[in-house]
Design a protein around this motif. Structure first.
Motif, PDB file in Angstrom:
ATOM      1  N   LEU A  55       0.823  -1.204   0.000  1.00  0.00           N
ATOM      2  CA  LEU A  55       0.000   0.000   0.000  1.00  0.00           C
ATOM      3  C   LEU A  55       0.862   1.261   0.000  1.00  0.00           C
ATOM      4  CD1 LEU A  55      -2.708  -1.031   2.638  1.00  0.00           C
ATOM      5  CD2 LEU A  55      -2.884  -1.123   0.146  1.00  0.00           C
ATOM      6  N   PRO A  56       0.351   2.374  -0.534  1.00  0.00           N
ATOM      7  CA  PRO A  56       1.103   3.638  -0.503  1.00  0.00           C
ATOM      8  C   PRO A  56       1.244   4.145   0.928  1.00  0.00           C
ATOM      9  CG  PRO A  56      -1.141   4.003  -1.287  1.00  0.00           C
ATOM     10  CD  PRO A  56      -0.956   2.521  -1.211  1.00  0.00           C
ATOM     11  N   ILE A  57       2.250   5.006   1.139  1.00  0.00           N
ATOM     12  CA  ILE A  57       2.567   5.436   2.505  1.00  0.00           C
ATOM     13  C   ILE A  57       1.413   6.183   3.162  1.00  0.00           C
ATOM     14  CG2 ILE A  57       5.069   5.479   2.302  1.00  0.00           C
ATOM     15  CD1 ILE A  57       4.887   8.427   1.628  1.00  0.00           C
ATOM     16  N   ASP A  58       0.560   6.853   2.372  1.00  0.00           N
ATOM     17  CA  ASP A  58      -0.526   7.597   3.012  1.00  0.00           C
ATOM     18  C   ASP A  58      -1.622   6.682   3.551  1.00  0.00           C
ATOM     19  OD1 ASP A  58      -1.697   6.835   0.636  1.00  0.00           O
ATOM     20  OD2 ASP A  58      -2.006   8.872  -0.113  1.00  0.00           O
ATOM     21  N   LYS A  87      -0.386  14.991   3.933  1.00  0.00           N
ATOM     22  CA  LYS A  87       0.322  15.488   2.758  1.00  0.00           C
ATOM     23  C   LYS A  87       1.767  15.868   3.077  1.00  0.00           C
ATOM     24  CE  LYS A  87      -0.096  18.919  -0.957  1.00  0.00           C
ATOM     25  NZ  LYS A  87      -0.908  20.054  -1.491  1.00  0.00           N
ATOM     26  N   ALA A 117       3.898  12.837   4.038  1.00  0.00           N
ATOM     27  CA  ALA A 117       4.168  12.046   2.833  1.00  0.00           C
ATOM     28  C   ALA A 117       5.284  12.677   2.010  1.00  0.00           C
ATOM     29  CB  ALA A 117       2.896  11.932   1.996  1.00  0.00           C
ATOM     30  N   LYS A 154       8.655  10.794   1.006  1.00  0.00           N
ATOM     31  CA  LYS A 154       8.973  10.583  -0.416  1.00  0.00           C
ATOM     32  C   LYS A 154      10.323  11.179  -0.786  1.00  0.00           C
ATOM     33  CE  LYS A 154       4.188  10.123  -2.003  1.00  0.00           C
ATOM     34  NZ  LYS A 154       3.058  10.751  -2.724  1.00  0.00           N
ATOM     35  N   HIS A 187       8.015   5.242  -0.607  1.00  0.00           N
ATOM     36  CA  HIS A 187       6.757   5.403  -1.335  1.00  0.00           C
ATOM     37  C   HIS A 187       5.683   4.396  -0.919  1.00  0.00           C
ATOM     38  CE1 HIS A 187       8.490   8.335  -4.165  1.00  0.00           C
ATOM     39  NE2 HIS A 187       9.580   7.594  -4.070  1.00  0.00           N
ATOM     40  N   THR A 188       6.083   3.279  -0.342  1.00  0.00           N
ATOM     41  CA  THR A 188       5.119   2.263   0.075  1.00  0.00           C
ATOM     42  C   THR A 188       5.294   1.970   1.561  1.00  0.00           C
ATOM     43  OG1 THR A 188       6.587   0.382  -0.349  1.00  0.00           O
ATOM     44  CG2 THR A 188       5.257   1.196  -2.213  1.00  0.00           C
ATOM     45  N   ASP A 194       8.440   0.167   2.153  1.00  0.00           N
ATOM     46  CA  ASP A 194       9.626   1.034   2.236  1.00  0.00           C
ATOM     47  C   ASP A 194       9.813   1.558   3.659  1.00  0.00           C
ATOM     48  OD1 ASP A 194      10.046   0.719  -0.495  1.00  0.00           O
ATOM     49  OD2 ASP A 194       8.964   2.563  -1.025  1.00  0.00           O
TER      50      ASP A 194
END
Length: 388
Positions: free
Chosen positions: A167-170, A177, A180, A184, A189-190, A193
């Motif tokens: 899943l994305p970090i958010d 925002k 993130a 980034k 990004h995930t 990560d």
């Protein structure tokens, strides 16, 4: 619940089923409270100005909100939840966590319980809901979001990281925002990560609390139990002006009205606030929030007003037009639950006065006695309470 407010309104408007619709007051300065999934598919989102929603979808259907209906259906849904388990943690009017570990001998597996709940909610209310099943609250929340609309997603404990890491970090609680952007810039990004970064690196980037929090969530570590004691996290009032305002005195008068209302809310709930916040939305819809943590918690409207006025002055508006203004009280504690300052007296004349006003208001109505400063004209626009 799925698009809860919109779904409730559509119950009595069958001709709207399958069409893009929003819940909002039909006025040029209104914002979208809720949107059907058909409207969301066309780019409409909650909190979007209604004029913008109409630019995106000129024929969008506007449904006037009816908050008593939403409270009625919320009570029905929460009662259904309690039929399955006493361990219900209500997060908001349309969302809750349920611990069903003690209900499996009666109702079956967690997946079967989730299916039964969805069926019962639909049968009793006519409303759809989505359910996520997992071994932790955090992952169950993600699963319910992934299953929308009107779905059910089960994440077995042994498959948790397989579900979570791509899943994305958010997707991580606490990653907005700005956070993130920080992550980034470090090449993260995930969720995977984040999980495979040194915890010390995350702490260096985000601070001790946030860094450790995100590292734990990235490994699905969420030890929080389902809590049946629901305490308001915050209380507030917002005010949308019918015309944009630049006059500082008018803004401060509005803040006094809101601060007094928030103080009354706190006293009624026998709570005090350690943190006071200000929200300002400009005419271009840019929103700014500022807050201050107090040395001692308060429920006194005049103290709240003093803080938000100082926050407003710190913004240095410079003639910018204000569309919306709000006051919020957070970090709530039980009234009288803190130690008195060694240097402060135990009594506050303003607090005594406001308590007396509360008592008169309960007997003769909320507007029966008001501060003299309210005699100056304050625009009678729509007010909204925002309990957290």
């Amino acid at each position: 619940m799925d698009a809860f407010f919109a779904s409730v309104e559509v119950l009595e408007r069958p001709e709207v089923v399958g069409k893009p619709a929003v819940v909002a007051h039909d006025s040029p300065r209104s914002v979208v409270t809720s949107a059907t999934y058909e409207a969301r598919a066309l780019g409409i989102r909650s909190a979007m100005p209604l004029v913008q929603a109409r630019r995106l979808v000129p024929d969008v259907i506007v449904l006037e909100p009816h908050f008593e209906k939403y409270r009625h259906y919320s009570r029905l849904v929460m009662k259904i939840f309690h039929d399955f388990t006493p361990l219900v943690e209500q997060l908001s009017i349309d969302e809750a966590f349920l611990d069903v570990s003690g209900a499996t001998k009666i109702f079956g597996t967690p997946e079967e319980i989730a299916s039964l709940i969805r069926t019962r909610v639909k049968a009793v209310t006519g409303l759809p809901c989505s359910v996520g099943v997992a071994s932790t609250k955090f992952v169950a929340k993600l699963a319910s979001t992934k299953s929308k609309p009107n779905g059910l997603l089960v994440i077995p404990e042994e498959d948790t990281l397989q579900f979570l890491h791509p899943l994305p970090i958010d997707a991580l609680w606490g990653v907005g925002k700005k956070t993130a952007e920080v992550l980034k810039r470090r090449g993260l990004h995930t969720v995977s990560d984040v999980a495979h970064s040194p915890e010390s690196s995350l702490i260096s980037a985000l601070g001790q609390a946030a860094g450790s929090h995100l590292y734990a969530l990235a490994w699905a570590r969420d030890p929080r139990p389902v809590s049946t004691e629901r305490v308001d996290k915050s209380m507030g009032k917002e005010h949308t002006f019918t015309e944009d305002v630049t006059d500082l005195d008018t803004l401060k008068a509005t803040l006094l009205f809101q601060a007094d209302q928030v103080g009354a809310q706190l006293r009624k709930a026998q709570l005090e606030a350690r943190t006071i916040g200000l929200k300002v939305t400009y005419s271009d819809f840019e929103s700014i929030t500022r807050s201050r943590t107090l040395p001692e918690a308060t429920s006194v409207g005049r103290e709240i007003h003093k803080v938000v006025c100082e926050l407003l002055e710190d913004l240095r508006l410079g003639g910018r037009s204000v569309r919306l203004m709000g006051v919020r009280a957070a970090s709530l504690v039980e009234a009288g639950g803190q130690q008195l300052s060694l240097w402060e007296e135990d009594t506050d004349p303003w607090k005594d006065a406001e308590i007396a006003m509360d008592q008169v208001g309960e007997k003769f109505g909320p507007d029966s006695v008001r501060p003299a400063s309210f005699l100056r004209k304050i625009e009678p626009t729509r007010e909204s309470g925002t309990p957290g």
